[in-house]
Design an enzyme around this catalytic site. Sequence first.
Site, PDB file in Angstrom:
ATOM      1  N   ASP B 554       0.864  -1.183   0.000  1.00  0.00           N
ATOM      2  CA  ASP B 554       0.000   0.000   0.000  1.00  0.00           C
ATOM      3  C   ASP B 554       0.901   1.234   0.000  1.00  0.00           C
ATOM      4  O   ASP B 554       2.124   1.129   0.120  1.00  0.00           O
ATOM      5  CB  ASP B 554      -0.857  -0.042   1.279  1.00  0.00           C
ATOM      6  CG  ASP B 554      -2.052   0.910   1.224  1.00  0.00           C
ATOM      7  OD1 ASP B 554      -2.255   1.556   0.176  1.00  0.00           O
ATOM      8  OD2 ASP B 554      -2.761   1.004   2.228  1.00  0.00           O
ATOM      9  N   GLU B 557       2.506   5.067  -3.924  1.00  0.00           N
ATOM     10  CA  GLU B 557       2.467   6.100  -5.001  1.00  0.00           C
ATOM     11  C   GLU B 557       3.788   6.828  -5.149  1.00  0.00           C
ATOM     12  O   GLU B 557       4.118   7.183  -6.278  1.00  0.00           O
ATOM     13  CB  GLU B 557       1.328   7.073  -4.706  1.00  0.00           C
ATOM     14  CG  GLU B 557      -0.053   6.457  -4.805  1.00  0.00           C
ATOM     15  CD  GLU B 557      -0.436   5.616  -3.595  1.00  0.00           C
ATOM     16  OE1 GLU B 557       0.169   5.812  -2.531  1.00  0.00           O
ATOM     17  OE2 GLU B 557      -1.314   4.754  -3.728  1.00  0.00           O
ATOM     18  N   ASP B 634      -9.155   3.956  -1.398  1.00  0.00           N
ATOM     19  CA  ASP B 634      -9.976   4.260  -0.237  1.00  0.00           C
ATOM     20  C   ASP B 634     -11.317   4.886  -0.618  1.00  0.00           C
ATOM     21  O   ASP B 634     -11.488   6.098  -0.589  1.00  0.00           O
ATOM     22  CB  ASP B 634      -9.194   5.165   0.713  1.00  0.00           C
ATOM     23  CG  ASP B 634      -7.929   4.475   1.207  1.00  0.00           C
ATOM     24  OD1 ASP B 634      -7.854   3.228   1.049  1.00  0.00           O
ATOM     25  OD2 ASP B 634      -7.029   5.148   1.713  1.00  0.00           O
TER      26      ASP B 634
END
Lengths: 546, 985
Positions: B554, B557, B634
């Site tokens: 996770d 980015e 999310d």
Amino acid sequence: MKVAKFYKDAASFTCISNPSLSFPVSRLNDDYCDCPDGSDEPGTSACAHLSPLSPHTPADGAGAAGSNTTLALPGFYCKNKGHIPTYVPFTSVNDGICDYEVCCDGSEEWEGVGGVKCEDRCQSIGKEWRKQDEARQKSLGNAGKKRKELVAEAGRLRKQVEDRIQSLGTEMEGSEIKVKQLEQEVAEVERKEKGKVVRGNVPKKAGKLGVLVGLAKQRTEELRETLERVRGERDSSTSRLQELEGILSTFKEEYNPNFNDEGVKRAVRAWEDYAARDKGPEPEAAHDRDLDAITGSDKDNGLDWEEYEGDDESESETDKVYAFESYLPPSLRGWVDQKLRDLRVTLVDSGILADTTAGSSSGGESKAVTDAKNRLTAAEKEVEKHRKSLNEHQDDLAKDFGPDDVFRALKDQCVSTDAGEYTYEVCFLSKTTQKPKKGGGHTNMGNFVRLERIVVDDELPPNGKGLGSGERIAMKHENGQHCWNGPNRSTMVVLACSESNEVWKIVEEEKCVYRMEVGTPAVCEVLGASAAGVEGKKAGGVRDEL
Amino acid sequence: MLKVNGWSSRWASLLLLCLAVCSLITPAVTVKHENFKTCDQSGFCKRNRAYADTALATSNWASPYSLDAASVKFEKGILTGIVSKKIATTGETVRLPLTVAFYESGTARVTIDEERRQKGDIELRHGSKAKKQRYNEAEKWAVVGGTSVSTGAAASKDAEAGTTKIVYGPASIFEAVIRHAPFGVDFKRDGETQIKFNDQGMLNMEHWRPKVDKPVAEKKEGEEDVAAEADAEDEGTWWDESFGGNTDSKPRGPEAVAMDITFPGYQHVYGVAEHAGPLSLKESRGGDGKYSEPYRLYNSDVFEYEMDSPMTLYGAIPFMQAQKKDSTVGVFWLNAAETWIDVTKSTTAANPLSFGIGSSVTTQTHWISETGLLDVFVFLGPKPQDVIGAYSELTGYTQLPQQFAIAYHQCRWNYVTDDDVKDVDRKFDRYNIPYDVIWLDIEYTEGKKYFTWDPMTFPDPLGMNKQLDEHERKLVAIIDPHIKNEANYPIVEELKSKDLAVHNKDDNIYEGWCWPGSSYWIDCFSPKGREWWKGLFRYDKFKGTAKNVFIWNDMNEPSVFNGPETTMPKDNLHHGHWEHRDLHNINGMTLVNATYEALLARDKSEDKHHVRPFVLTRSFYSGSQRLGAMWTGDNQAAWPHLEASIPMVLSMGVSGFPFAGADVGGFFGNPSKELLTRWYQAGAFYPFFRGHAHIDTRRREPYLAGEPYTQIITQALRLRYSLLPAWYTAFHEASVSGAPIVRPNYYVHPGDEKGFDIDDQLYLGSYGLLAKPVTKEGQEGQDIYLADKEKYFDYFDFWTYEGPGTVTVAAPLETIPLLMQGGHIFPRRDRPRRSSGLMRYDPFTLVVVLGHSGDAEGTLYLDDGESFDFEAGASIHRRFSFVGATSTLMSEDLAAAAAAAPSKKAKDYLKLMEKVRVEKIIIVNAPAAWKGKEEVEISEGLDGESAAARKVTLDWHPKEAGKAAWAVVRDPGVRIGGGWKIGFA
């Protein structure tokens, strides 16, 4: 097996719930589901899909018009020779996993899919189970005894309360009589005292206007002081509010939305809503100037109390009475004096004349009256105390202490367990607490509110220390310490039978919502008298509950 | 440049107005727009939009780029030359080397670089140590195949003057016509132009230039300095740029690459995932119902992202397809930097002579990247699968996942203790709800230190793994790229001492903030970094993990809480001194790549015998599909998010990364029970099917919902499990062809223009299973669009519908609108089990759905579902076909290996599966002629030895009240891995 009779016919088989359907015996247990109730496949998983939990189409057997699709059998029958026979869900049959905890003989994996071999372990499992069961039974016996002790103790405690209520009742009666006597005494003393006209006792400037002026002056002074104090408080609140708004708007500017903190976000939103709302009128300077003027001295406001309170222009009524008396001859004066006293007492008693000897100006009360009243007050307090105590004890009797009043015996007793970095404690009928092991403040996880009954459905661990399934007594705790980002902490303490008081498990089910599983002899044999004896039928070796 | 300014300020004010209006009507919970740039706030985007406006507004605009004809060479399928950029103000020219490659696959590739930077002949500001070249390693990460150069491509002699024409592709039906001045390329198929480069003259390669400090006072916003407009460019966004308190030092100055790409006659474009909007991309330059911002690709941790927006999200796939009736083409813009794409459409008036034929729409796109090469791949179709297939050949096919990975995943931030995990595991069994994987979010670690377990809450992870393994269940644990900066944490100590972290612009270790607080970031661009990362996952290193533990990457980015736009500063330096700006969009993929490699071998036995890794990623780029699954980040427990998840998943499907899903139930907030139930019904049709929830939400495991919800959710889960053989086959198809796993209408029916913008219904694989999950509250019926003249049958009651057109299906809460298209055969396994692993030896059910033709076919792919033995042929791959004319159903082998000498592994697998049979064959819309027929004849052993024919029972049911006739072959008993034939005649 009750259903065994359906499988006796040598030539054909009739579906148990659908007698109109029958098949050759070769279709029994041939791993293909023929009956809409699955009764042709007691030994395979072929009918496992016949369940309201599965999606259905017309072609899967369940949709056949008008058929009864409730499964006729509770599951695959494991004989478990050497242990207790049981039913295994059809979904577990021939899936390559030995489900020893339910099927100790391994018979549910008869097909050996993927090469799985489940040897019969019923001897050892059964032996182990019997050993544990013996321990459990023993423990259960002990727990039962302990409960009896608890009930006895609770009974004793109850008796104590009842006794106390009785004695309180007697004491109350005594006190009440005393109060009545004292009341009479006070009345008597007062009657006597009221008859005495004591000039000195009459305030000098008790003329109506004088009293009014005095009161008005005092009241004005009070109001001014209060106004000034309130204003000061307002100013300090306003500045604190400004400071707080400043902090919040910086907070809103600077918070990082990527910390994904719900609480922070909620706070920011609430702040935004607040900031957007009409704030009400700004304090106006004009109002403040008014206030300045109002709180100035009375003289500055054109009010000179002295003008009104200076000298005695008028006589009070009593003075006039006394003045009138002085015109009479001495002999008559004595008679008139006596009559006047009686009249006065009558007038005072009937409320026509202001009672200057008693009432608000206690300074004018005689010692005899004061003493009598003090005795009365003390006696009244005594009665009140007894009444309160009586009420408390009566409430206590009426309170729910569970079946047989048993929790009376556990009240305020605490048990705790360690979990993670905390110790969790429950004090019966009081509260639950989280205590950091590393030290630091304790957190109240909720105060006891009431007893409830909830239905649980857990598997019982072999040592019996678990909730099992069925209805259980639970203690609801609410309004613990508030949670940052969440509600006030609350805890549900679910109780099951155990030899001693112990916390088995603590879970934070959701943020700040806790569930404690606690064993205590207090709840043994209360719910589900079926406790002993049924175990094993549903899940061999695993009992539903103690 | 007056005009340009006028334009952009108009756009800006329009945008402001738009934002103002939006802020009035959007709910309280939305994305923080101020944290993310608009085009106007991103210097290079603003410049290029302005450039585009100038090009469009200037009549006879001449693009200053031309191909030097003398420099053009064509050799062995590759054309090279020099494109010259003429700088009007100085008269200088900038040399831009051009390469046009033609690949065997029919894909063409146009690459433009900058000569001076190739040679390193530039100076960097601020003493930067950044690399001087334009980033040329995107290919290294994204492209894995399909680049063998075409031998058939040839220069055509009949090129018009001023052009070069190359004929290429299958049967030489493709042409690339390269116009020399201004430079441009037209791509044709069968002589018809499909794609045009620089047709609008927006090609813009910002060449390197030194910063010249001018004494002139800075021009103020809004002032019209006519003198300055006349000859000077606005340098305001060339150098250091600030946003949200962070300043980007931009040591190389302006260096954007941009170009317009036109799709003449194409009315729809798809792709450029990931965005939360409709599948068919909207126009982005304002107007009613259109966006006013370009589609942005700059992988970001967008908190509480909004619906129907071109705003960037977590991943970037710069691959776009254009669709018109019976034709699909596409482009792949290989660039890893921040990229913006404007989409506009123009309508060409109908030819007054062509009676009745409507006007045609042309889609123009404008691609703008901050830096890097101009590097574009062109796919000329003509079918959707041709384009997606060619793109997938380049960037790699979807990993064939382990079987468990396509079953149901149960996640929550967080299961708080190992006992909690075990309890949830037991509860699923107790309620007879299947699941395969339980997940751990960040709280399992000790103080957010990855590769550790919190000793208080997870004292016995191995015991937990063991319990899960008893029913073949798995654990997925999160590992993020930020490494906590804390003393006595060996991982960070190694990271620092080995110098494997990302550096800041001064080439020192970069420190930022994430979950653990102060952190460093592993640089997976570095080979040493990846090697080190691989070692961290060995069972003896990451103690507490076992063979049934897999990984979730996770925040890759990367998410940096205190960084600009919640990510890294663009002037950070990676391995090889590439700036972060050069490769930002690839960053997430490099982490997953390293994790994938790590999971291949976690102990000595796995070193020899790998098992397929499973990694879930939030951030991705073209190529990430090779490594695992993605999810849409999310989302929120709100109906619009459920609705948006379907176009998002479909978009991923046609973007070559089909292993996609959204958090079932919605991450933030508490779903109502109805929403939760509907979300499970929709999730059952996501390729990646995971329930997840935020730490502040109430628990919502399916068994907690209560009746009737728990039962309905369980039905949806069991439906997914029963269809796993079909899903697995669809995954296999994706893994060899790049085909989407769930497919939008246009992909399945590329000739049906009416269905081109339909994105709320989906087809599962090649099976004709058409689902349209309910995504609105209280909705009890569902309109389903049927594109073709074919019969469709309700999955659950065989109700018959007839296409084309829209039909309404009853959809009370307990029903998933799901139809079966005539002409298909799909496999099922109907026995409910606790996990997919326990279905391994279960028998199959085949559902034959007969349509108008009376024929049907379908395939099945099966293997051990965990190892790489399938590469050695250890698999079963069958085609089932029903021929109406002869009334026969047969199973044929599709496995290529079967023909040659099968490997030992292949034989072993077949042996293992020998007993696995077909237990039931359901024929929907069974011929009326079968009435009274009670038996069918089976001949088995078509693959080799043959067995004597035998007969089994046929049970025929007539049609009734709108429902199709159906028949069941009772226990044909034929082997799933063998050849057989069943005669119904």
